[in-house]
Design a protein around this motif. Structure first.
Motif, PDB file in Angstrom:
ATOM      1  N   ALA A  47     -42.508 -53.107  -7.537  1.00 43.27           N
ATOM      2  CA  ALA A  47     -41.852 -54.204  -8.245  1.00 43.27           C
ATOM      3  C   ALA A  47     -41.244 -53.765  -9.575  1.00 43.27           C
ATOM      4  N   ASP A  48     -41.926 -52.893 -10.307  1.00 35.22           N
ATOM      5  CA  ASP A  48     -41.461 -52.523 -11.649  1.00 35.22           C
ATOM      6  C   ASP A  48     -40.169 -51.722 -11.636  1.00 35.22           C
ATOM      7  N   GLN A  49     -39.954 -50.898 -10.594  1.00 31.94           N
ATOM      8  CA  GLN A  49     -38.762 -50.055 -10.589  1.00 31.94           C
ATOM      9  C   GLN A  49     -37.692 -50.515  -9.599  1.00 31.94           C
ATOM     10  N   TYR A  50     -37.906 -51.677  -8.966  1.00 32.02           N
ATOM     11  CA  TYR A  50     -36.962 -52.089  -7.926  1.00 32.02           C
ATOM     12  C   TYR A  50     -35.625 -52.501  -8.525  1.00 32.02           C
ATOM     13  N   GLU A  51     -34.535 -52.157  -7.827  1.00 25.55           N
ATOM     14  CA  GLU A  51     -33.198 -52.578  -8.215  1.00 25.55           C
ATOM     15  C   GLU A  51     -32.485 -53.134  -6.993  1.00 25.55           C
ATOM     16  N   PHE A  52     -31.544 -54.033  -7.230  1.00 26.86           N
ATOM     17  CA  PHE A  52     -30.757 -54.604  -6.144  1.00 26.86           C
ATOM     18  C   PHE A  52     -29.367 -53.972  -6.132  1.00 26.86           C
ATOM     19  N   TYR A  53     -28.884 -53.665  -4.931  1.00 32.66           N
ATOM     20  CA  TYR A  53     -27.600 -53.001  -4.746  1.00 32.66           C
ATOM     21  C   TYR A  53     -26.722 -53.803  -3.787  1.00 32.66           C
ATOM     22  N   THR A  54     -25.417 -53.642  -3.933  1.00 31.10           N
ATOM     23  CA  THR A  54     -24.495 -54.157  -2.930  1.00 31.10           C
ATOM     24  C   THR A  54     -24.456 -53.186  -1.747  1.00 31.10           C
ATOM     25  N   LEU A  55     -23.835 -53.618  -0.661  1.00 35.11           N
ATOM     26  CA  LEU A  55     -23.702 -52.741   0.510  1.00 35.11           C
ATOM     27  C   LEU A  55     -22.986 -51.445   0.144  1.00 35.11           C
ATOM     28  N   TRP A  56     -21.897 -51.550  -0.607  1.00 34.45           N
ATOM     29  CA  TRP A  56     -21.111 -50.347  -0.901  1.00 34.45           C
ATOM     30  C   TRP A  56     -21.767 -49.487  -1.962  1.00 34.45           C
ATOM     31  N   GLU A  57     -22.618 -50.053  -2.790  1.00 34.45           N
ATOM     32  CA  GLU A  57     -23.432 -49.237  -3.692  1.00 34.45           C
ATOM     33  C   GLU A  57     -24.488 -48.460  -2.917  1.00 34.45           C
ATOM     34  N   LEU A  58     -25.068 -49.069  -1.906  1.00 32.71           N
ATOM     35  CA  LEU A  58     -26.003 -48.344  -1.039  1.00 32.71           C
ATOM     36  C   LEU A  58     -25.294 -47.201  -0.324  1.00 32.71           C
ATOM     37  N   PHE A  59     -24.113 -47.494   0.175  1.00 26.18           N
ATOM     38  CA  PHE A  59     -23.329 -46.473   0.872  1.00 26.18           C
ATOM     39  C   PHE A  59     -23.017 -45.313  -0.066  1.00 26.18           C
ATOM     40  N   ASP A  60     -22.748 -45.620  -1.313  1.00 27.32           N
ATOM     41  CA  ASP A  60     -22.488 -44.603  -2.325  1.00 27.32           C
ATOM     42  C   ASP A  60     -23.666 -43.627  -2.420  1.00 27.32           C
ATOM     43  N   ARG A  61     -24.893 -44.168  -2.456  1.00 26.78           N
ATOM     44  CA  ARG A  61     -26.089 -43.325  -2.566  1.00 26.78           C
ATOM     45  C   ARG A  61     -26.322 -42.507  -1.298  1.00 26.78           C
ATOM     46  N   VAL A  62     -26.071 -43.118  -0.141  1.00 26.22           N
ATOM     47  CA  VAL A  62     -26.236 -42.388   1.118  1.00 26.22           C
ATOM     48  C   VAL A  62     -25.210 -41.252   1.211  1.00 26.22           C
ATOM     49  N   ALA A  63     -24.018 -41.473   0.679  1.00 22.35           N
ATOM     50  CA  ALA A  63     -23.014 -40.404   0.648  1.00 22.35           C
ATOM     51  C   ALA A  63     -23.519 -39.201  -0.137  1.00 22.35           C
ATOM     52  N   ASP A  64     -24.335 -39.428  -1.175  1.00 28.71           N
ATOM     53  CA  ASP A  64     -24.924 -38.315  -1.915  1.00 28.71           C
ATOM     54  C   ASP A  64     -25.902 -37.528  -1.051  1.00 28.71           C
ATOM     55  N   VAL A  65     -26.662 -38.236  -0.222  1.00 29.70           N
ATOM     56  CA  VAL A  65     -27.612 -37.546   0.659  1.00 29.70           C
ATOM     57  C   VAL A  65     -26.870 -36.568   1.563  1.00 29.70           C
ATOM     58  N   PHE A  66     -25.752 -37.019   2.127  1.00 30.26           N
ATOM     59  CA  PHE A  66     -24.989 -36.195   3.069  1.00 30.26           C
ATOM     60  C   PHE A  66     -23.931 -35.325   2.391  1.00 30.26           C
ATOM     61  N   GLN A  67     -23.817 -35.424   1.070  1.00 33.83           N
ATOM     62  CA  GLN A  67     -22.813 -34.655   0.332  1.00 33.83           C
ATOM     63  C   GLN A  67     -21.401 -34.899   0.870  1.00 33.83           C
ATOM     64  N   GLU A  68     -21.080 -36.181   1.010  1.00 35.64           N
ATOM     65  CA  GLU A  68     -19.788 -36.591   1.560  1.00 35.64           C
ATOM     66  C   GLU A  68     -19.077 -37.507   0.568  1.00 35.64           C
ATOM     67  N   ARG A  69     -18.896 -37.019  -0.655  1.00 34.90           N
ATOM     68  CA  ARG A  69     -18.259 -37.814  -1.684  1.00 34.90           C
ATOM     69  C   ARG A  69     -16.813 -38.174  -1.327  1.00 34.90           C
ATOM     70  N   GLU A  70     -16.073 -37.255  -0.738  1.00 38.36           N
ATOM     71  CA  GLU A  70     -14.663 -37.524  -0.436  1.00 38.36           C
ATOM     72  C   GLU A  70     -14.520 -38.585   0.631  1.00 38.36           C
ATOM     73  N   ARG A  71     -15.306 -38.465   1.694  1.00 42.80           N
ATOM     74  CA  ARG A  71     -15.240 -39.490   2.738  1.00 42.80           C
ATOM     75  C   ARG A  71     -15.583 -40.858   2.152  1.00 42.80           C
ATOM     76  N   TYR A  72     -16.651 -40.888   1.349  1.00 43.81           N
ATOM     77  CA  TYR A  72     -17.036 -42.169   0.743  1.00 43.81           C
ATOM     78  C   TYR A  72     -15.877 -42.739  -0.076  1.00 43.81           C
ATOM     79  N   ALA A  73     -15.283 -41.944  -0.938  1.00 43.12           N
ATOM     80  CA  ALA A  73     -14.231 -42.429  -1.826  1.00 43.12           C
ATOM     81  C   ALA A  73     -13.034 -42.954  -1.030  1.00 43.12           C
ATOM     82  N   GLU A  74     -12.677 -42.262   0.043  1.00 40.07           N
ATOM     83  CA  GLU A  74     -11.551 -42.699   0.863  1.00 40.07           C
ATOM     84  C   GLU A  74     -11.857 -44.029   1.548  1.00 40.07           C
ATOM     85  N   LEU A  75     -13.063 -44.183   2.080  1.00 40.36           N
ATOM     86  CA  LEU A  75     -13.433 -45.438   2.740  1.00 40.36           C
ATOM     87  C   LEU A  75     -13.565 -46.566   1.722  1.00 40.36           C
ATOM     88  N   LYS A  76     -14.086 -46.254   0.546  1.00 42.65           N
ATOM     89  CA  LYS A  76     -14.199 -47.278  -0.494  1.00 42.65           C
ATOM     90  C   LYS A  76     -12.817 -47.779  -0.899  1.00 42.65           C
TER      91      LYS A  76
END
Length: 398
Positions: free
Chosen positions: A187-216
């Motif tokens: 509870a103390d560290q929880y944050e709420f994200y939009t769908l595209w903010e979540l996608f932004d973080r998942v793009a970091d996991v896969f190291q796919e910043r360019e694909r993310y930016a183009e789709l965004k």
């Protein structure tokens, strides 16, 4: 960009652990996988010299020595994200497998060269999440919120930490769906994200910043087009997002915060159920209550999935002594809605779908949906986003 395959799944030699990760949410080292990572010029993650880091609460920072090759997925928004980023072949599990997999491919049918091989994937939540299954799957990362696990399964914080330290880290955020309460442990560290903010973080996991930016960029153009063409608020229809059950309607708000409303909130229709409240992720109302609010449009959630036939839903409403009096039924505006568990590719289609269902004069008529078929074929000059542009991004050919 490399032309990474977006279909099928690959086998990986698991004779040794391939990732090493650390998380602020879990004390101590977490094992995960290994090849060298590149620089991360954008996003919320960063390169740590030998690898890269992704950041998502409630877990915090997770460091990877490599792009994950085997990824555990529960809810399909993360599978859709993996496909969008060119890593659909890494997915090894999927919630409600047939429903999720077939629905995803109903949209992908309109993206040349893009598909998802879902057959044979186990449903990790069937019968409850089991530690033994996670050991057997031997995933490099688990796209599931540990807060969800604590609240829905017979797990302890020690169980969560054990999987993270001996199998692979957790990355996920479930409660952003409707801004529900997380488990006390987070509870103390929880944050709420939009769908595209979540996608932004998942793009970091896969190291796919360019694909993310183009789709965004595609999403931003679609969102701006919709926002700039909405009619005045007093000219917008009233709508209800519901699922017809046994003698009642399961109800959901259209415009509430959270990524489960990512395909309805931007359309800002007048929510017929706005004055109704409920605890939890959804509520219920009976036929009489639905007639009392009497929406102009009924968006039947899950209507495009294999779980429901929109034709049968209409027949059931028309044959009901109260349901037949609903304005949406009489005006043939009971329509097949999408899935709440939508990732970015699904979101593009579902925004287009709902825009046409709610505002045909502004965005073109919705052609209807025939159960069991792909997303309908919309004439090119009536589409709200460019399918080939999206497919090219996913294929890595931009």
């Amino acid at each position: 960009m490399d032309d990474r395959s977006v279909t099928g799944r690959v086998g990986v030699d698991r004779s040794r652990r391939r990732f090493v990760a650390a998380s602020t949410a879990f004390g101590g080292a977490v094992l995960a996988g290994c090849i060298s990572g590149g620089d991360d010029p954008a996003g919320n993650g960063h390169s740590n010299g030998d690898g890269h880091t992704a950041t998502l609460q409630p877990v915090g920072d997770v460091s990877f020595d490599a792009v994950p090759e085997r990824v555990f997925v529960a809810f399909p928004q993360y599978a859709d994200m993996a496909v969008a980023l060119g890593h659909g072949d890494a997915v090894t599990t999927l919630f409600s497998t047939e429903m999720s997999g077939t629905t995803m491919n109903k949209f992908y049918d309109h993206l040349p060269g893009v598909s998802f091989d879902w057959e044979g994937l186990p449903n990790p939540l069937e019968g409850g999440l089991r530690k033994e299954q996670l050991y057997e799957l031997d995933s490099d990362v688990h796209f599931l919120d540990p807060s969800y696990v604590l609240k829905h399964d017979d797990w302890t914080e020690d169980d969560i930490d054990d999987i993270a330290s001996t199998v692979g880290p957790w990355i996920g955020n479930f409660h952003s769906g409707v801004h529900s309460d997380p488990a006390d442990a987070y509870a103390d560290q929880y944050e709420f994200y939009t769908l595209w903010e979540l996608f932004d973080r998942v793009a970091d996991v896969f190291q796919e910043r360019e694909r993310y930016a183009e789709l965004k960029a595609v999403y931003d153009e679609l969102h701006d087009h919709i926002a700039s063409n909405l009619p005045p608020e007093d000219e917008r229809p009233t709508a209800a997002r519901v699922t017809l059950g046994d003698g009642q309607f399961y109800t959901y708000h259209l415009n509430a915060p959270g990524y489960w409303q990512a395909d309805t909130r931007p359309l800002a229709a007048n929510d017929a159920l706005a004055d109704r409240s409920w605890s939890g992720d959804w509520g219920t109302v009976d036929y009489e209550t639905m007639l009392d609010v009497d929406p102009d449009v009924i968006l039947h959630l899950w209507g495009i999935t294999s779980q429901y036939s929109i034709d049968n839903i209409r027949d059931e409403l028309e044959s009901h002594p109260v349901g037949s009096d609903l304005t949406a039924v009489q005006n043939d505006r009971v329509v097949a809605g999408g899935m709440r568990y939508q990732g970015p590719l699904m979101n593009l289609f579902q925004l287009e779908m709902a825009a046409k269902q709610l505002y045909p004069d502004e965005f073109g008529a919705w052609p209807g949906y025939e159960p069991g078929t792909p997303y309908p074929d919309i004439p090119e000059d009536e589409r709200l986003f460019d399918r080939e542009r999206v497919a090219t991004i996913v294929r890595g050919e931009f």
